[in-house]
Design a protein around this motif. Sequence first.
Motif, PDB file in Angstrom:
ATOM      1  N   GLY A 131       0.785  -1.217   0.000  1.00 40.45           N
ATOM      2  CA  GLY A 131       0.000   0.000   0.000  1.00 40.45           C
ATOM      3  C   GLY A 131       0.818   1.267   0.000  1.00 40.45           C
ATOM      4  O   GLY A 131       0.277   2.355  -0.249  1.00 40.45           O
ATOM      5  N   ASP A 132       2.128   1.157   0.272  1.00 41.60           N
ATOM      6  CA  ASP A 132       2.999   2.326   0.279  1.00 41.60           C
ATOM      7  C   ASP A 132       3.609   2.604  -1.086  1.00 41.60           C
ATOM      8  O   ASP A 132       4.301   3.615  -1.257  1.00 41.60           O
ATOM      9  N   LEU A 133       3.381   1.726  -2.040  1.00 40.59           N
ATOM     10  CA  LEU A 133       3.934   1.907  -3.383  1.00 40.59           C
ATOM     11  C   LEU A 133       3.084   2.896  -4.173  1.00 40.59           C
ATOM     12  O   LEU A 133       1.895   3.077  -3.898  1.00 40.59           O
ATOM     13  N   SER A 134       3.692   3.504  -5.186  1.00 35.36           N
ATOM     14  CA  SER A 134       2.938   4.351  -6.107  1.00 35.36           C
ATOM     15  C   SER A 134       2.033   3.485  -6.971  1.00 35.36           C
ATOM     16  O   SER A 134       2.157   2.253  -7.001  1.00 35.36           O
ATOM     17  N   GLY A 135       1.117   4.145  -7.681  1.00 32.59           N
ATOM     18  CA  GLY A 135       0.215   3.394  -8.544  1.00 32.59           C
ATOM     19  C   GLY A 135       0.953   2.568  -9.586  1.00 32.59           C
ATOM     20  O   GLY A 135       0.618   1.406  -9.831  1.00 32.59           O
ATOM     21  N   GLY A 136       1.959   3.156 -10.200  1.00 32.53           N
ATOM     22  CA  GLY A 136       2.728   2.424 -11.199  1.00 32.53           C
ATOM     23  C   GLY A 136       3.481   1.254 -10.608  1.00 32.53           C
ATOM     24  O   GLY A 136       3.561   0.169 -11.207  1.00 32.53           O
ATOM     25  N   GLN A 137       4.038   1.445  -9.410  1.00 34.95           N
ATOM     26  CA  GLN A 137       4.752   0.356  -8.750  1.00 34.95           C
ATOM     27  C   GLN A 137       3.792  -0.749  -8.330  1.00 34.95           C
ATOM     28  O   GLN A 137       4.122  -1.933  -8.429  1.00 34.95           O
ATOM     29  N   GLN A 138       2.588  -0.378  -7.889  1.00 35.02           N
ATOM     30  CA  GLN A 138       1.593  -1.392  -7.548  1.00 35.02           C
ATOM     31  C   GLN A 138       1.188  -2.202  -8.770  1.00 35.02           C
ATOM     32  O   GLN A 138       0.965  -3.422  -8.672  1.00 35.02           O
ATOM     33  N   GLN A 139       1.090  -1.548  -9.925  1.00 38.21           N
ATOM     34  CA  GLN A 139       0.745  -2.286 -11.135  1.00 38.21           C
ATOM     35  C   GLN A 139       1.858  -3.253 -11.510  1.00 38.21           C
ATOM     36  O   GLN A 139       1.583  -4.398 -11.920  1.00 38.21           O
ATOM     37  N   GLN A 140       3.101  -2.841 -11.360  1.00 35.93           N
ATOM     38  CA  GLN A 140       4.215  -3.747 -11.608  1.00 35.93           C
ATOM     39  C   GLN A 140       4.180  -4.923 -10.637  1.00 35.93           C
ATOM     40  O   GLN A 140       4.455  -6.070 -11.025  1.00 35.93           O
ATOM     41  N   LEU A 141       3.824  -4.653  -9.385  1.00 36.34           N
ATOM     42  CA  LEU A 141       3.701  -5.720  -8.394  1.00 36.34           C
ATOM     43  C   LEU A 141       2.582  -6.686  -8.776  1.00 36.34           C
ATOM     44  O   LEU A 141       2.740  -7.911  -8.666  1.00 36.34           O
ATOM     45  N   ALA A 142       1.454  -6.151  -9.233  1.00 43.99           N
ATOM     46  CA  ALA A 142       0.337  -7.013  -9.623  1.00 43.99           C
ATOM     47  C   ALA A 142       0.715  -7.908 -10.796  1.00 43.99           C
ATOM     48  O   ALA A 142       0.357  -9.099 -10.828  1.00 43.99           O
ATOM     49  N   ILE A 143       1.430  -7.356 -11.767  1.00 45.66           N
ATOM     50  CA  ILE A 143       1.874  -8.173 -12.907  1.00 45.66           C
ATOM     51  C   ILE A 143       2.892  -9.203 -12.440  1.00 45.66           C
ATOM     52  O   ILE A 143       2.841 -10.379 -12.825  1.00 45.66           O
ATOM     53  N   GLY A 144       3.826  -8.770 -11.604  1.00 50.10           N
ATOM     54  CA  GLY A 144       4.827  -9.702 -11.078  1.00 50.10           C
ATOM     55  C   GLY A 144       4.190 -10.842 -10.315  1.00 50.10           C
ATOM     56  O   GLY A 144       4.597 -12.008 -10.455  1.00 50.10           O
ATOM     57  N   ARG A 145       3.172 -10.536  -9.507  1.00 49.68           N
ATOM     58  CA  ARG A 145       2.480 -11.581  -8.746  1.00 49.68           C
ATOM     59  C   ARG A 145       1.824 -12.598  -9.681  1.00 49.68           C
ATOM     60  O   ARG A 145       1.856 -13.810  -9.427  1.00 49.68           O
ATOM     61  N   ALA A 146       1.235 -12.120 -10.779  1.00 50.46           N
ATOM     62  CA  ALA A 146       0.628 -13.038 -11.747  1.00 50.46           C
ATOM     63  C   ALA A 146       1.679 -13.889 -12.439  1.00 50.46           C
ATOM     64  O   ALA A 146       1.432 -15.062 -12.766  1.00 50.46           O
ATOM     65  N   LEU A 147       2.864 -13.331 -12.670  1.00 56.73           N
ATOM     66  CA  LEU A 147       3.923 -14.074 -13.351  1.00 56.73           C
ATOM     67  C   LEU A 147       4.558 -15.132 -12.459  1.00 56.73           C
ATOM     68  O   LEU A 147       5.148 -16.090 -12.963  1.00 56.73           O
TER      69      LEU A 147
END
Length: 231
Positions: A131-147
């Motif tokens: 929750g402390d990440l920026s929106g762009g970083q959260q999106q990268q995290l979401a993609i990384g989690r799916a990968l």
Amino acid sequence: MLAISGLNQFYGESHTLWDLDVEIPQGQCTCVMGRNGVGKTTLMQCIMGLLPLRSGSLSYQGQDLARLTAERRAPLGIGYVPQGRQIFPLLTVEENLRIGLAARPDRAKQVPGYIFELFPVLKEMLGRRGGDLSGGQQQQLAIGRALVIDPKLLILDEPTEGIQPNIVHEIGDIIRRLMTDLNLTVILVEQKLPFARRVADRFIILDRGRLMASGAMPDLTEDLVKQYLTV
């Protein structure tokens, strides 16, 4: 890779998807397009098993998905990045990523290193809460989690929504790289037309829950854009 036939879905008494017939070819990026509220996210949720099919069939690599729960679809190699990212804000970046390990068929215990090569910022922020990440970083995290689950099919629902332009461009590059390097098949829900034209190989247009047009991305004419995509 994915075949949808005669798919119907309802929200209460409202008929939201009508007799959809869709083929998703392997190794390509297919962009699902349409104005707000036409059924794009509903279709993604049907593919993932988050919504039951009212009728129709859904086949992934020749296997019937219709009776499988979402938990049983992920280990087959279907990764999902939902609209709004839906990371766990109170968990660390590392904890968010490790959630996907349980769905890996090989039961690997470590997050694959290539994810940190794609998203170096995640390695730098492993101990930071999501929750402390920026929106762009959260999106990268979401993609990384799916990968992390080692998918063969990756579903991305509005991955550029609310993201700064430099990260949008980077995400586009990463999608193409995943397809080239890992032979991933991608279903992309996207409203930004320049991004869709740059990243996708094919398009599907929905309008009021019906399939109105599909084809190779160069066949997405200005007439189609004006009729079904402009607000």
